[in-house]
Motif scaffolding. Structure first.
Motif, mmCIF file in Angstrom:
data_model
loop_
_atom_site.group_PDB
_atom_site.id
_atom_site.type_symbol
_atom_site.label_atom_id
_atom_site.label_comp_id
_atom_site.label_asym_id
_atom_site.label_seq_id
_atom_site.Cartn_x
_atom_site.Cartn_y
_atom_site.Cartn_z
ATOM 1 N N GLY A 1 0.639 -1.152 -0.007
ATOM 2 C CA GLY A 1 -0.036 -0.095 -0.036
ATOM 3 C C GLY A 1 0.655 1.405 -0.061
ATOM 4 O O GLY A 1 0.114 2.695 0.250
ATOM 5 N N TYR A 2 2.079 1.122 -0.268
ATOM 6 C CA TYR A 2 2.947 2.496 -0.054
ATOM 7 C C TYR A 2 4.209 2.163 -1.263
ATOM 8 O O TYR A 2 4.655 1.203 -1.098
ATOM 9 N N ILE A 3 4.500 3.339 -1.892
ATOM 10 C CA ILE A 3 5.565 3.481 -2.740
ATOM 11 C C ILE A 3 6.415 4.826 -2.606
ATOM 12 O O ILE A 3 5.571 5.664 -2.213
ATOM 13 N N GLY A 4 7.452 4.878 -2.595
ATOM 14 C CA GLY A 4 8.296 6.046 -2.296
ATOM 15 C C GLY A 4 8.596 7.061 -3.563
ATOM 16 O O GLY A 4 9.675 7.280 -3.689
ATOM 17 N N THR B 1 6.893 10.279 -5.430
ATOM 18 C CA THR B 1 5.733 11.466 -5.578
ATOM 19 C C THR B 1 5.972 12.099 -6.960
ATOM 20 O O THR B 1 6.795 11.825 -7.702
ATOM 21 N N ASP B 2 5.048 13.335 -7.150
ATOM 22 C CA ASP B 2 5.216 14.219 -8.325
ATOM 23 C C ASP B 2 6.414 15.041 -8.133
ATOM 24 O O ASP B 2 6.727 15.666 -9.045
ATOM 25 N N LYS B 3 7.220 15.029 -7.207
ATOM 26 C CA LYS B 3 8.471 15.845 -7.037
ATOM 27 C C LYS B 3 9.630 14.739 -7.389
ATOM 28 O O LYS B 3 10.831 15.124 -7.070
ATOM 29 N N SER B 4 9.565 13.492 -7.495
ATOM 30 C CA SER B 4 10.636 12.534 -7.534
ATOM 31 C C SER B 4 11.251 12.790 -8.937
ATOM 32 O O SER B 4 10.510 13.344 -10.174
ATOM 33 N N ILE C 1 -1.534 11.444 -0.883
ATOM 34 C CA ILE C 1 -0.076 11.905 -1.562
ATOM 35 C C ILE C 1 0.761 12.502 -0.281
ATOM 36 O O ILE C 1 0.287 13.455 0.348
ATOM 37 N N GLU C 2 1.719 11.834 0.157
ATOM 38 C CA GLU C 2 2.398 12.223 1.347
ATOM 39 C C GLU C 2 3.778 12.864 0.874
ATOM 40 O O GLU C 2 4.091 13.052 -0.103
ATOM 41 N N GLU C 3 4.639 13.503 1.847
ATOM 42 C CA GLU C 3 5.779 14.230 1.564
ATOM 43 C C GLU C 3 6.514 13.313 0.748
ATOM 44 O O GLU C 3 7.414 13.849 -0.202
ATOM 45 N N LYS C 4 6.948 12.101 0.914
ATOM 46 C CA LYS C 4 7.887 11.181 0.548
ATOM 47 C C LYS C 4 7.330 10.066 -0.247
ATOM 48 O O LYS C 4 8.049 9.093 -0.710
ATOM 49 N N GLY C 5 6.316 9.851 -0.576
ATOM 50 C CA GLY C 5 5.432 8.843 -1.120
ATOM 51 C C GLY C 5 3.942 9.163 -1.447
ATOM 52 O O GLY C 5 3.183 9.775 -0.866
ATOM 53 N N ILE C 6 3.571 7.906 -1.899
ATOM 54 C CA ILE C 6 2.112 7.849 -2.103
ATOM 55 C C ILE C 6 1.438 6.593 -1.264
ATOM 56 O O ILE C 6 2.378 5.575 -1.472
ATOM 57 N N ARG C 7 0.186 6.612 -0.742
ATOM 58 C CA ARG C 7 -0.197 5.509 -0.037
ATOM 59 C C ARG C 7 -1.652 5.342 -0.494
ATOM 60 O O ARG C 7 -2.576 6.049 -0.647
#
Length: 281
Positions: free
Chosen positions: A229-232, A234-237, A268-274
């Motif tokens: 349920g989580y990958i590191g 985001t749209d800033k990667s 959308i979290e600071e370092k990934g999406i959940r």
């Protein structure tokens, strides 16, 4: 009719001890250069062979298949230099000559170059770096959407210049490229548009932008489920990390996660999406 510098299907016309001869039609009997003939071959059998003219001006055949044939473009390595020019590895025991007159720049041993194979005045196979002497700007008989074979040649301000089906120049535009490309890379593509001047605009996928976003959304959900349920990402990667995971551009990825966020499928979290599960809803 036999084509020098290409694969031909020829019939065994004679066997003598360990020697095999093929029916060359107007060219007469052609000796098979291989030290050992294919197992259990008999008179009348057909063999797929590559035909060439050797250093003694004799027509020879081999069951070995080279990396490239006459009238084709390939990315090959220079393995030696001599007073005659540069020699390249093309998959046959006798290396391929690039005469000095066919070199765009001085070739360096150990480096790779794009070359096009041709027959010289003696019907011997040689290679040339001077692609513009062989590749045409204006293409006929192509249709929009037609599948083609591409070889990447150079990066330009517009995108990438490519050879289409070993015969024509075409352009891939940078805003439509969603994967890293390298000089000499061979890949499948499509004719995006035949322009009024008969020049070719190319594309690597016929999938529409919206379809690509939808497909990427599905991939994101599948990978989230696979990884708890989580990958590191985001749209800033970095774009490279996004492409390595989903094989799409950063723009497509941002559109996909934006859509999933609006659908309340992800956070959308600071370092990934959940992934939002039923328990979270």
């Amino acid at each position: 009719m036999i084509e020098i510098g290409k694969l031909n299907s020829l019939t065994i016309s004679k066997k003598r001890d360990n020697e095999v001869y093929l029916d060359g039609g107007e060219l007469g009997e052609i000796a098979l250069a291989d030290k050992e003939a294919p197992a259990n071959c008999e008179m009348g059998d057909s063999l797929q062979v590559f035909v060439y003219i050797d250093g003694k001006n004799q027509t020879i055949a081999t069951t070995l298949v080279p990396k490239v044939q006459v009238d084709e473009v390939a990315w090959l390595k220079v393995v030696s230099l001599s007073h005659a020019g540069a020699f390249m590895d093309w998959g046959l025991p006798k290396d391929l000559l690039v005469p000095f007159s066919e070199q765009k720049t001085k070739m360096v041993e150990g480096r790779f170059y794009l070359v096009r194979l041709f027959l010289d005045e003696n019907n011997r196979i040689a290679a040339s770096m001077l692609l513009d002497d062989f590749i045409q700007d204006e293409a006929f008989y192509y249709k929009d959407g037609q599948a083609v074979e591409l070889i990447i040649v150079d990066e330009t301000e517009l995108g990438f210049k490519a050879v289409v089906d070993h015969k024509y120049w075409g352009v891939l535009y940078k805003n439509e490229i969603f994967q890293p490309l390298q000089r000499g890379q061979k890949l499948a593509g499509f004719i995006k548009k035949v322009r009024p001047d008969q020049k070719l605009d190319l594309i690597l996928s016929q999938e529409k932008y919206g379809q690509k976003v939808d497909a990427t959304s599905g991939k994101i959900l599948a990978i989230l489920e696979k990884h708890g349920g989580y990958i590191g990402l985001t749209d800033k990667s970095p774009p490279e990390m996004i492409y390595d995971t989903f094989a799409v551009s950063k723009k497509v990825f941002k559109q996909a996660i934006g859509g999933l966020y609006k659908q309340r499928r992800i956070v959308i979290e600071e370092k990934g999406i959940r992934l939002i599960t039923n328990a979270d809803a």
